[in-house]
Motif scaffolding. Structure first.
Motif, short mmCIF file in Angstrom:
data_model
loop_
_atom_site.label_atom_id
_atom_site.label_comp_id
_atom_site.label_asym_id
_atom_site.label_seq_id
_atom_site.Cartn_x
_atom_site.Cartn_y
_atom_site.Cartn_z
N GLY A 149 0.82 -1.21 0.00
CA GLY A 149 0.00 0.00 0.00
C GLY A 149 0.85 1.26 0.00
O GLY A 149 0.53 2.24 -0.68
N ILE A 150 1.95 1.23 0.74
CA ILE A 150 2.85 2.38 0.75
C ILE A 150 3.48 2.54 -0.64
O ILE A 150 3.71 3.66 -1.12
N GLY A 151 3.73 1.43 -1.33
CA GLY A 151 4.23 1.49 -2.70
C GLY A 151 3.22 2.14 -3.64
O GLY A 151 3.59 2.92 -4.52
N LEU A 152 1.95 1.82 -3.46
CA LEU A 152 0.90 2.45 -4.26
C LEU A 152 0.87 3.96 -4.02
O LEU A 152 0.74 4.76 -4.95
N ALA A 153 1.00 4.35 -2.75
CA ALA A 153 1.01 5.78 -2.40
C ALA A 153 2.24 6.47 -2.99
O ALA A 153 2.16 7.62 -3.44
N PHE A 154 3.37 5.76 -3.00
CA PHE A 154 4.58 6.32 -3.62
C PHE A 154 4.34 6.58 -5.11
O PHE A 154 4.71 7.62 -5.65
N ALA A 206 6.37 8.38 6.07
CA ALA A 206 6.50 9.65 6.78
C ALA A 206 7.71 10.44 6.28
O ALA A 206 7.64 11.67 6.15
N LEU A 207 8.81 9.75 5.98
CA LEU A 207 10.00 10.44 5.45
C LEU A 207 9.70 11.15 4.13
O LEU A 207 10.18 12.24 3.87
N TRP A 208 8.88 10.50 3.30
CA TRP A 208 8.61 11.01 1.96
C TRP A 208 7.26 11.73 1.84
O TRP A 208 6.87 12.12 0.75
N ASP A 209 6.56 11.89 2.98
CA ASP A 209 5.24 12.56 2.99
C ASP A 209 4.30 11.95 1.95
O ASP A 209 3.66 12.65 1.16
N LEU A 210 4.20 10.64 1.96
CA LEU A 210 3.36 9.95 0.98
C LEU A 210 1.88 10.05 1.34
O LEU A 210 1.52 10.10 2.52
N PRO A 211 0.99 10.06 0.35
CA PRO A 211 -0.45 10.15 0.60
C PRO A 211 -1.03 8.80 1.01
O PRO A 211 -1.85 8.20 0.30
#
Length: 391
Positions: free
Chosen positions: A176-181, A214-219
């Motif tokens: 999911g974090i990959g999708l947000a990236f 959090a480091l990359w401010d991902l949505p």
């Protein structure tokens, strides 16, 4: 007044719900607004909570009722199909948690992504999946959303922004974090909701992925569906800190009544706006599952039947919507019962249609494993005999 019958087993939920409205006593105007208040206040961590006042409409209220009734009936039918051995393997039911699926969908668009664990049937319906696709997949048939090869835990609908149920505990969160990236990299104005249970909340990969987000401010919005029991274990026995909305520490969090569809809607709307501007947020949905962890779990050895019936009587998400519909005089008790009868028939029709779908062909064992036309060769044990070139 009886409802006009029409087949909607091949229609997405919102379409099917909309078709019911003309048969009710009063036409709904798109300009009608109803303001409701969430059952309890939001509890916030490192952020200001949203308002408890939520705007809705007669049409949305009726769609909530019909969608949740459909989800509830689907899961009850899945229970029976499993006991009849028409569904094999694992099967994790969602009844009791429908407000999360319905409320979340009301606050976002299909361009926003959802990825979840193995309790995925109702989220698939909310993303535009059909009952026939759902039951076909549950029974391992070709007409299933994953062509009958995924089963209960692996529903999928990419075109609806639903990136699947996942069987490995917590594994969907880094995905999911990959999708947000990808959304941020592509400069999209959309977010990803990564759902997991209280049992997965202690997974190391969750915290690693959250740190990167959090480091990359991902949505990214991490949603802990806290139904208070993991695989037969109460949350207080498994977690030193069961305040899951605070577990992100440096990431803001919000605790939400996950049995209140309008609280979920308001929280997800707030979370989407926050994530697009500021990066990740954690939502803890305080919810409850009526069935056991899976169909192999009776669900009554580690909790009492009185506890389950007490939640049903006091917090049931479908009954809350029913009371709101009746209190605003949008339908009568009989009209709501008629909707439930129609839903039951649609579920029965979908099951019958799914049973007609054939099982996957044996060659399907080799599809969706490697990239198509990649030319992967299969050799015998001696590495000399070429057995096959996989598609």
């Amino acid at each position: 007044m009886a409802l006009i019958h029409r087949s909607s087993i091949l229609k997405p939920l919102s379409t099917a719900a909309a078709a019911s409205f003309p048969s009710l006593r009063r036409p709904f105007s798109s300009s009608d607004t109803i303001t409701v208040e969430t059952s309890i206040p939001f509890t916030a961590h490192n952020c200001d909570p949203p308002s408890r006042s939520v705007e809705t409409s007669p049409a949305e209220l009726m769609s909530f009722f019909r969608d949740m009734a459909t989800m509830r009936r689907m899961e009850i039918a899945a229970d029976s199909l499993y006991k009849a051995k028409l569904i094999r393997g694992f099967c994790h039911l969602y009844d009791g948690q429908e407000a999360v699926a319905v409320g979340m969908e009301a606050a976002i668009t299909r361009k926003d992504c959802i990825i979840t664990a193995y309790r995925d049937h109702c989220l698939f319906l909310g993303r535009g999946g059909t009952l026939v696709e759902a039951f076909s997949e549950l029974m391992g048939r070709q007409a299933g959303c994953s062509k009958g090869k995924g089963g209960s835990m692996h529903f999928y609908k990419k075109e609806g922004g639903f990136y699947g149920g996942h069987g490995i505990v917590g594994a969907q969160v880094p995905l999911g974090i990959g999708l947000a990236f990808a959304q941020k990299y592509s400069k999209e104005d959309h977010v990803t909701f990564a759902l997991y249970g209280d049992g997965a909340a202690n997974q190391g990969q969750l915290f690693e992925a959250l740190n990167m987000a959090a480091l990359w401010d991902l949505p990214a919005i991490l949603v802990c569906e806290n139904n208070h029991y993991g695989m037969g274990t109460a949350e207080w026995r498994a977690a030193k800190s069961p305040a899951y909305y605070k577990r992100g520490d440096y990431v803001p969090g919000l605790k939400v009544d996950g049995m209140d569809a309008f609280a979920v809607k308001q929280a997800c709307k707030f979370a989407k706006e926050h994530a697009l501007k500021n990066g990740p947020l954690i939502l803890e949905m305080d919810t409850y599952r009526y069935h056991g962890h899976s169909m192999s779990d009776p669900g009554s050895t580690y909790r009492t039947r009185d506890e389950i019936s007490g939640v049903r009587q006091e917090r049931d998400p479908l009954e809350r919507i029913r009371k709101l519909v009746l209190s605003h005089d949008l339908a009568t008790e009989k009209e709501l019962k008629d909707i439930e009868k129609e839903v039951r028939k649609e579920v029965d029709d979908a099951i019958a249609q799914a049973k007609e779908s054939p099982m996957p062909e044996p060659f399907e064992l080799f599809t969706n494993v490697y990239v198509k036309d990649f030319g992967v060769e299969s050799f015998g044990a001696d590495r000399k005999e070429l057995r096959a070139v996989l598609p």
